[in-house]
Write an enzyme that holds these catalytic residues in place. Sequence first.
Site, PDB file in Angstrom:
ATOM      1  N   ARG A  67      12.922  -1.828  12.191  1.00  0.00           N
ATOM      2  CA  ARG A  67      11.816  -0.874  11.932  1.00  0.00           C
ATOM      3  C   ARG A  67      10.454  -1.580  11.952  1.00  0.00           C
ATOM      4  NH1 ARG A  67       7.493  -0.342   7.969  1.00  0.00           N
ATOM      5  NH2 ARG A  67       7.024   1.855   7.768  1.00  0.00           N
ATOM      6  N   THR A 123       0.691  -4.393   1.171  1.00  0.00           N
ATOM      7  CA  THR A 123       0.158  -4.720   2.503  1.00  0.00           C
ATOM      8  C   THR A 123      -1.302  -5.135   2.331  1.00  0.00           C
ATOM      9  OG1 THR A 123       1.606  -3.234   3.711  1.00  0.00           O
ATOM     10  CG2 THR A 123      -0.561  -3.610   4.679  1.00  0.00           C
ATOM     11  N   ASP A 159       3.116   0.855  10.775  1.00  0.00           N
ATOM     12  CA  ASP A 159       1.822   1.097  11.436  1.00  0.00           C
ATOM     13  C   ASP A 159       0.940  -0.151  11.499  1.00  0.00           C
ATOM     14  OD1 ASP A 159       1.749   1.280   8.552  1.00  0.00           O
ATOM     15  OD2 ASP A 159      -0.351   1.851   8.747  1.00  0.00           O
ATOM     16  N   THR A 185      -3.124   1.211   4.795  1.00  0.00           N
ATOM     17  CA  THR A 185      -1.913   0.851   4.047  1.00  0.00           C
ATOM     18  C   THR A 185      -1.251   2.134   3.561  1.00  0.00           C
ATOM     19  OG1 THR A 185      -1.029  -0.297   2.119  1.00  0.00           O
ATOM     20  CG2 THR A 185      -3.286   0.502   1.912  1.00  0.00           C
ATOM     21  N   GLY A 186       0.063   2.136   3.558  1.00  0.00           N
ATOM     22  CA  GLY A 186       0.757   3.336   3.114  1.00  0.00           C
ATOM     23  C   GLY A 186       2.042   3.541   3.886  1.00  0.00           C
TER      24      GLY A 186
HETATM   25  N1  ASP Z   1       1.989   0.472   6.067  1.00  0.00           N
HETATM   26  C1  ASP Z   1       3.036  -0.485   5.805  1.00  0.00           C
HETATM   27  C2  ASP Z   1       4.234  -0.133   6.622  1.00  0.00           C
HETATM   28  O1  ASP Z   1       4.557   1.041   6.741  1.00  0.00           O
HETATM   29  C3  ASP Z   1       3.433  -0.556   4.374  1.00  0.00           C
HETATM   30  C4  ASP Z   1       2.326  -0.523   3.356  1.00  0.00           C
HETATM   31  O2  ASP Z   1       1.158  -0.427   3.702  1.00  0.00           O
HETATM   32  O3  ASP Z   1       2.619  -0.588   2.135  1.00  0.00           O
HETATM   33  O4  ASP Z   1       4.900  -1.019   7.116  1.00  0.00           O
END
Ligand code: ASP
Length: 341
Positions: free
Chosen positions: A234, A206, A237, A257-258
């Site tokens: 789905r 991301t 965030d 990110t996460g």
């Molecule tokens: N936060 C992003 C999500 O849950 C994914 C990511 O940051 O790797 O869609």
Amino acid sequence: MKTVSLSLIMSALLFCMPALAAERPIAIAIHGGAGTIEKSKMTPEQEKAYRAKLREALDKGYAVLERGGSSLDAVVAAITTMESSPLFNAGKGAVYTYDGKHELDASIMDGKTRQAGAVAGVQHIASPISLARLVMEKSPFVMLAGEGAEAFARSQGVPLVDNKLFDTPKRLKQLNEAKEKLKKERKVKDYQAAVDALPTPFKVGTVGAVALDRAGNLAAGTSTGGMTAKRYGRIGDSPVIGAGTFADNDSCAVSATGHGEYFIRYNVAADICARVKYQGKSVAEASDKVINGILAPIGGTGGVIVLDRSGNIALTFNTTGMYRASRSSSQPAQVEIFQGE
Ligand code: ASP
């Protein structure tokens, strides 16, 4: 006499103004995803490619700020650079959904006005961050989803692209591995476990940016393909203002990110800025508390980039790595990937 001294003061002020403006800080920080990113699992070529693209995105954003451009323009310049690279899970390099498609999310926020724009689950938009900005600036809404967001894009003259534009062999491999794992688990709920077991660096990426311009305005933006093998529409965030993106001139700008479900439930980006605003915490203290003190113990993996109006930058994550880069008027450009660099 009075007129003379007044005009003297005025000209002294005018003389000083450019100097004052030049002293105002500018700053930018970007990320390209956080996760299990380890040097031992990366080839030197991969590492070089990531560092080069991060540097390019950082430079594009910083150049906007240096020539007096807005923090919003800097955020978009940095993010579009990463969206058009297959290295990151945003735009071109977006991950696959369970059904073998790509659904992209993005959001942007202006710290001066607290205006915001977001798009969720779009399938035919080459640069979701640019569309999120159009939502903010050209619509009365904050968040548009799916086909509606794409109808709005058409109304703004944004061309729709084939979903196949986002196809990449490495992401397809990742989807197939995730599905294999899911088949074994036989439970949809375990899909995070399946994704967790995938090799790095194929599952992170991301992208996001936060910036401070010469006028003292903060902005933040985030763009993503979401999580591999996501299904049922789905949404993570990244397009949720307050969770994955937040900017307020009175506190800070954040891009996250996460594991999105945790970031939504803990309202991460807004919580960090609330701690800065109401508890008087620094961006480093506030982000450490939320990312390491609150999310880590409950299994919420990820990280944030945070920036305040004085140009203080925090790059905080609770994973083994986060693709990240930053630069400000008082700090030379830094590009980092692993922990402890
Ligand atoms: N936060 C992003 C999500 O849950 C994914 C990511 O940051 O790797 O869609």
